[in-house]
Design a protein around this motif. Structure first.
Motif, PDB file in Angstrom:
ATOM      1  N   LEU A   1       0.825  -1.203   0.000  1.00 53.12           N
ATOM      2  CA  LEU A   1       0.000   0.000   0.000  1.00 53.12           C
ATOM      3  C   LEU A   1       0.862   1.257   0.000  1.00 53.12           C
ATOM      4  N   ALA A   2       1.960   1.219   0.737  1.00 48.49           N
ATOM      5  CA  ALA A   2       2.877   2.367   0.763  1.00 48.49           C
ATOM      6  C   ALA A   2       3.504   2.587  -0.615  1.00 48.49           C
ATOM      7  N   ILE A   3       3.868   1.524  -1.286  1.00 46.58           N
ATOM      8  CA  ILE A   3       4.463   1.645  -2.625  1.00 46.58           C
ATOM      9  C   ILE A   3       3.461   2.245  -3.600  1.00 46.58           C
ATOM     10  N   VAL A   4       2.231   1.765  -3.566  1.00 43.32           N
ATOM     11  CA  VAL A   4       1.203   2.302  -4.457  1.00 43.32           C
ATOM     12  C   VAL A   4       0.921   3.767  -4.124  1.00 43.32           C
ATOM     13  N   LEU A   5       0.922   4.109  -2.855  1.00 45.85           N
ATOM     14  CA  LEU A   5       0.700   5.494  -2.446  1.00 45.85           C
ATOM     15  C   LEU A   5       1.823   6.404  -2.935  1.00 45.85           C
ATOM     16  N   VAL A   6       3.060   5.967  -2.783  1.00 43.53           N
ATOM     17  CA  VAL A   6       4.205   6.761  -3.254  1.00 43.53           C
ATOM     18  C   VAL A   6       4.153   6.898  -4.776  1.00 43.53           C
ATOM     19  N   PHE A   7       3.794   5.843  -5.463  1.00 40.30           N
ATOM     20  CA  PHE A   7       3.661   5.885  -6.920  1.00 40.30           C
ATOM     21  C   PHE A   7       2.601   6.911  -7.322  1.00 40.30           C
ATOM     22  N   SER A   8       1.462   6.860  -6.660  1.00 38.56           N
ATOM     23  CA  SER A   8       0.367   7.783  -6.954  1.00 38.56           C
ATOM     24  C   SER A   8       0.768   9.227  -6.683  1.00 38.56           C
ATOM     25  N   LEU A   9       1.385   9.470  -5.541  1.00 35.67           N
ATOM     26  CA  LEU A   9       1.819  10.823  -5.205  1.00 35.67           C
ATOM     27  C   LEU A   9       2.888  11.335  -6.165  1.00 35.67           C
ATOM     28  N   SER A  10       3.786  10.463  -6.568  1.00 41.92           N
ATOM     29  CA  SER A  10       4.841  10.864  -7.508  1.00 41.92           C
ATOM     30  C   SER A  10       4.243  11.302  -8.839  1.00 41.92           C
ATOM     31  N   ILE A  11       3.289  10.533  -9.332  1.00 45.07           N
ATOM     32  CA  ILE A  11       2.637  10.874 -10.599  1.00 45.07           C
ATOM     33  C   ILE A  11       1.918  12.221 -10.476  1.00 45.07           C
ATOM     34  N   CYS A  12       1.234  12.424  -9.353  1.00 48.12           N
ATOM     35  CA  CYS A  12       0.498  13.684  -9.158  1.00 48.12           C
ATOM     36  C   CYS A  12       1.433  14.880  -8.978  1.00 48.12           C
ATOM     37  N   LEU A  13       2.465  14.721  -8.164  1.00 50.05           N
ATOM     38  CA  LEU A  13       3.381  15.830  -7.896  1.00 50.05           C
ATOM     39  C   LEU A  13       4.216  16.206  -9.116  1.00 50.05           C
ATOM     40  N   LEU A  14       4.585  15.214  -9.900  1.00 49.00           N
ATOM     41  CA  LEU A  14       5.370  15.485 -11.107  1.00 49.00           C
ATOM     42  C   LEU A  14       4.493  15.912 -12.280  1.00 49.00           C
ATOM     43  N   ASP A  15       3.186  15.893 -12.071  1.00 49.84           N
ATOM     44  CA  ASP A  15       2.206  16.291 -13.088  1.00 49.84           C
ATOM     45  C   ASP A  15       2.400  15.504 -14.383  1.00 49.84           C
ATOM     46  N   VAL A  16       2.487  14.211 -14.246  1.00 54.89           N
ATOM     47  CA  VAL A  16       2.702  13.320 -15.383  1.00 54.89           C
ATOM     48  C   VAL A  16       1.379  12.853 -15.992  1.00 54.89           C
ATOM     49  N   GLU A  17       0.302  13.048 -15.280  1.00 57.69           N
ATOM     50  CA  GLU A  17      -0.997  12.540 -15.739  1.00 57.69           C
ATOM     51  C   GLU A  17      -1.393  13.064 -17.124  1.00 57.69           C
ATOM     52  N   PRO A  18      -1.185  14.338 -17.450  1.00 56.37           N
ATOM     53  CA  PRO A  18      -1.534  14.795 -18.814  1.00 56.37           C
ATOM     54  C   PRO A  18      -0.743  14.068 -19.902  1.00 56.37           C
ATOM     55  N   TYR A  19       0.517  13.761 -19.630  1.00 53.48           N
ATOM     56  CA  TYR A  19       1.332  13.044 -20.609  1.00 53.48           C
ATOM     57  C   TYR A  19       0.830  11.607 -20.768  1.00 53.48           C
ATOM     58  N   LEU A  20       0.396  11.010 -19.683  1.00 52.50           N
ATOM     59  CA  LEU A  20      -0.169   9.662 -19.766  1.00 52.50           C
ATOM     60  C   LEU A  20      -1.457   9.678 -20.586  1.00 52.50           C
ATOM     61  N   ASN A  21      -2.286  10.688 -20.352  1.00 55.44           N
ATOM     62  CA  ASN A  21      -3.549  10.786 -21.083  1.00 55.44           C
ATOM     63  C   ASN A  21      -3.318  11.013 -22.569  1.00 55.44           C
ATOM     64  N   GLU A  22      -2.292  11.792 -22.929  1.00 56.71           N
ATOM     65  CA  GLU A  22      -1.965  12.028 -24.339  1.00 56.71           C
ATOM     66  C   GLU A  22      -1.636  10.728 -25.056  1.00 56.71           C
ATOM     67  N   ARG A  23      -1.021   9.823 -24.339  1.00 61.01           N
ATOM     68  CA  ARG A  23      -0.606   8.555 -24.935  1.00 61.01           C
ATOM     69  C   ARG A  23      -1.650   7.455 -24.750  1.00 61.01           C
ATOM     70  N   GLY A  24      -2.809   7.831 -24.266  1.00 58.56           N
ATOM     71  CA  GLY A  24      -3.910   6.878 -24.144  1.00 58.56           C
ATOM     72  C   GLY A  24      -3.852   6.016 -22.900  1.00 58.56           C
TER      73      GLY A  24
END
Length: 83
Positions: A8-31
């Motif tokens: 759970l800690a690993i998944v939480l850190v992964f989620s926070l990293s994606i949000c803090l680095l603002d990577v979600e728009p790039y993921l959405n661009e690539r489907g």
């Protein structure tokens, strides 16, 4: 119980990293769907902790050195008889 907390800690850190680095728009661009990626990461981490990961795949195959040695044998040694 420790493996559950760790995963759970690993998944939480992964989620926070994606949000803090603002990577979600790039993921959405690539489907790629962020939530689907998060679920996939959770499934892989929980599966790996239970011994269902990629380790099991490699345990069913002979070691790499043995496979290479087999490939170096003359063809007549590993051909099927009667074929």
């Amino acid at each position: 119980m420790l493996f559950l907390a760790t995963n759970l800690a690993i998944v939480l850190v992964f989620s926070l990293s994606i949000c803090l680095l603002d990577v979600e728009p790039y993921l959405n661009e690539r489907g790629l769907n962020f939530n689907a990626l998060l679920v996939f990461a959770a499934v892989i981490s929980f599966g790996a902790s239970q011994g269902l990961g990629i380790r099991r795949l490699f345990m069913t195959h002979p070691p790499l050195a043995e496979r290479i040695a087999t490939l170096r044998l003359p063809e007549s040694l590993y051909q099927v008889k009667g074929a």
